[in-house]
Enzyme design. Structure first.
Site, PDB file in Angstrom:
ATOM      1  N   LYS A   1       3.331   0.842  -4.659  1.00 35.13           N
ATOM      2  CA  LYS A   1       3.550   1.910  -3.663  1.00 35.13           C
ATOM      3  C   LYS A   1       4.634   2.859  -4.143  1.00 35.13           C
ATOM      4  O   LYS A   1       4.486   4.082  -4.063  1.00 35.13           O
ATOM      5  CB  LYS A   1       3.943   1.288  -2.305  1.00 35.13           C
TER       6      LYS A   1
ATOM      7  N   GLN B   1       7.436  -4.096   4.522  1.00 32.61           N
ATOM      8  CA  GLN B   1       6.373  -4.878   3.893  1.00 32.61           C
ATOM      9  C   GLN B   1       6.200  -6.220   4.617  1.00 32.61           C
ATOM     10  O   GLN B   1       7.171  -6.938   4.866  1.00 32.61           O
ATOM     11  CB  GLN B   1       6.700  -5.098   2.410  1.00 32.61           C
TER      12      GLN B   1
ATOM     13  N   ASP C   1       2.661   3.068   8.566  1.00 32.37           N
ATOM     14  CA  ASP C   1       1.737   1.932   8.606  1.00 32.37           C
ATOM     15  C   ASP C   1       0.787   2.021   9.806  1.00 32.37           C
ATOM     16  O   ASP C   1      -0.246   1.354   9.826  1.00 32.37           O
ATOM     17  CB  ASP C   1       2.537   0.621   8.757  1.00 32.37           C
TER      18      ASP C   1
HETATM   19  N1  GUN Z   1       1.126  -6.331   3.678  1.00 37.02           N
HETATM   20  C1  GUN Z   1      -0.187  -6.297   3.313  1.00 37.02           C
HETATM   21  N2  GUN Z   1      -0.749  -5.125   3.686  1.00 37.02           N
HETATM   22  C2  GUN Z   1       0.223  -4.412   4.276  1.00 37.02           C
HETATM   23  C3  GUN Z   1       0.255  -3.107   4.860  1.00 37.02           C
HETATM   24  O1  GUN Z   1      -0.738  -2.362   4.912  1.00 37.02           O
HETATM   25  N3  GUN Z   1       1.459  -2.714   5.362  1.00 37.02           N
HETATM   26  C4  GUN Z   1       2.550  -3.516   5.329  1.00 37.02           C
HETATM   27  N4  GUN Z   1       3.676  -3.052   5.861  1.00 37.02           N
HETATM   28  N5  GUN Z   1       2.551  -4.731   4.808  1.00 37.02           N
HETATM   29  C5  GUN Z   1       1.396  -5.166   4.283  1.00 37.02           C
END
Ligand code: GUN
Length: 291
Positions: A54, A98, A121
């Site tokens: 990311k 996350q 998100d």
């Molecule tokens: N962990 C796995 N997928 C995601 C996501 O789309 N957002 C976040 N914040 N954590 C994740």
């Protein structure tokens, strides 16, 4: 006939290129560089890889990206204080905590603490509610990526029967909400199956579009799939032999489906591209508020 492979990697690269252009134009027009802060608590190896991807993607698009790395022993109060600091920082337009968090932390209250206008998100109650009402603001990235992939592959969702296997907050529920909205790229009839569903294969076999997000390696076999269906596999697992696989048994499904996503290279890269789009959107909202 072998199925069409829905190449999420290639589409994500194209979208990321387009977004880099949009970011440059936005920066020239407003003087604002969109900024994303990712909060990573602990040392989960998969999360570390996702977060690094990311961060790299954000920077490659010309945005500011930083990762706040906190130790696994971080307390709830410390984590909430970090979120408060990012909420108050005008250079931070998007915040992503996350998941999963270490067990001693309560993810729900952390998600609710994120400013809903920085919630890239799309997990905050306010954004989930807006999506449920048909007025989406921030939509979770994986569902957005799935819909984008369907659109790009000329899959007509209007009137199609979509069956979603899995009811998570991250994928199953929001993708169902997105596809049952009115309008282009939606207008589907949606069935959601979950761990309480009796005989999910029976429902799956009725699907024109089957979206699988159950978190179980290669569970979906050929006899779960209607001939010529479109199959979207959200799962990713590492097998004993070191290879990656999805929730769908690809070799079997490919005998039956008309179109199918590979793992890796299907839904995963689209999720990152949609995070960039949401971050630019968050910066646009901030620019509007600034006037
Ligand atoms: N962990 C796995 N997928 C995601 C996501 O789309 N957002 C976040 N914040 N954590 C994740």
């Amino acid at each position: 006939m072998p199925p069409v492979i829905l190449d999420g990697k290639a589409l994500a690269e194209r979208i990321r290129g387009e977004l880099a252009g949009e970011v440059a134009e936005f920066r020239d027009r407003t003087g604002i560089i969109p900024g994303l802060s990712v909060v990573l608590v602990g040392e989960d190896p998969a999360s570390r890889v996702y977060v690094r991807n990311k961060e790299n993607a954000v920077k490659a698009a010309g945005m500011n990206g930083d990762v706040v790395r906190l130790p696994a022993e971080t307390t709830q109060e410390e984590l909430l204080a970090t979120v408060d600091r990012l909420n108050a920082d005008p250079a931070v337009h998007g915040i992503l905590v996350q998941l999963p968090l270490p067990r001693h932390l309560d993810s729900r209250s952390v998600i609710e603490r994120v400013d809903p206008l920085k919630d890239v998100d799309g997990f905050h109650t306010m954004n989930v509610g807006l999506l449920a009402q048909g007025h989406p603001r921030f939509v979770p990235c994986t569902p957005l990526g799935i819909v984008e992939l369907l659109k790009d592959s000329d899959v007509d969702t209007r009137g199609a029967h979509v069956v979603v296997l899995g009811r998570s907050q991250v994928v199953g529920k929001p993708v169902a909400l997105l596809l049952l909205q009115k309008g282009v790229g939606a207008d589907a009839t949606v069935t959601v199956c979950h761990t309480g569903t009796k005989d999910p294969a029976r429902f799956a076999r009725e699907a024109d579009i089957l979206i699988v997000a159950m978190g179980q390696p290669e569970l979906v076999k050929a006899d779960w799939i209607k001939p010529h269906a479109v199959v979207i596999d959200v799962g990713i697992h590492r097998k004993a032999d070191g290879k990656l696989c999805g929730d769908v048994d690809f070799a079997e499904a490919a005998q039956v489906a008309a179109k199918i996503t590979p793992v890796p290279g299907g839904v995963g890269p689209m999720t990152v591209a949609m995070l960039l789009r949401n971050t630019l959107h968050a910066a646009e909202l901030a620019a509007e508020r600034r006037g």
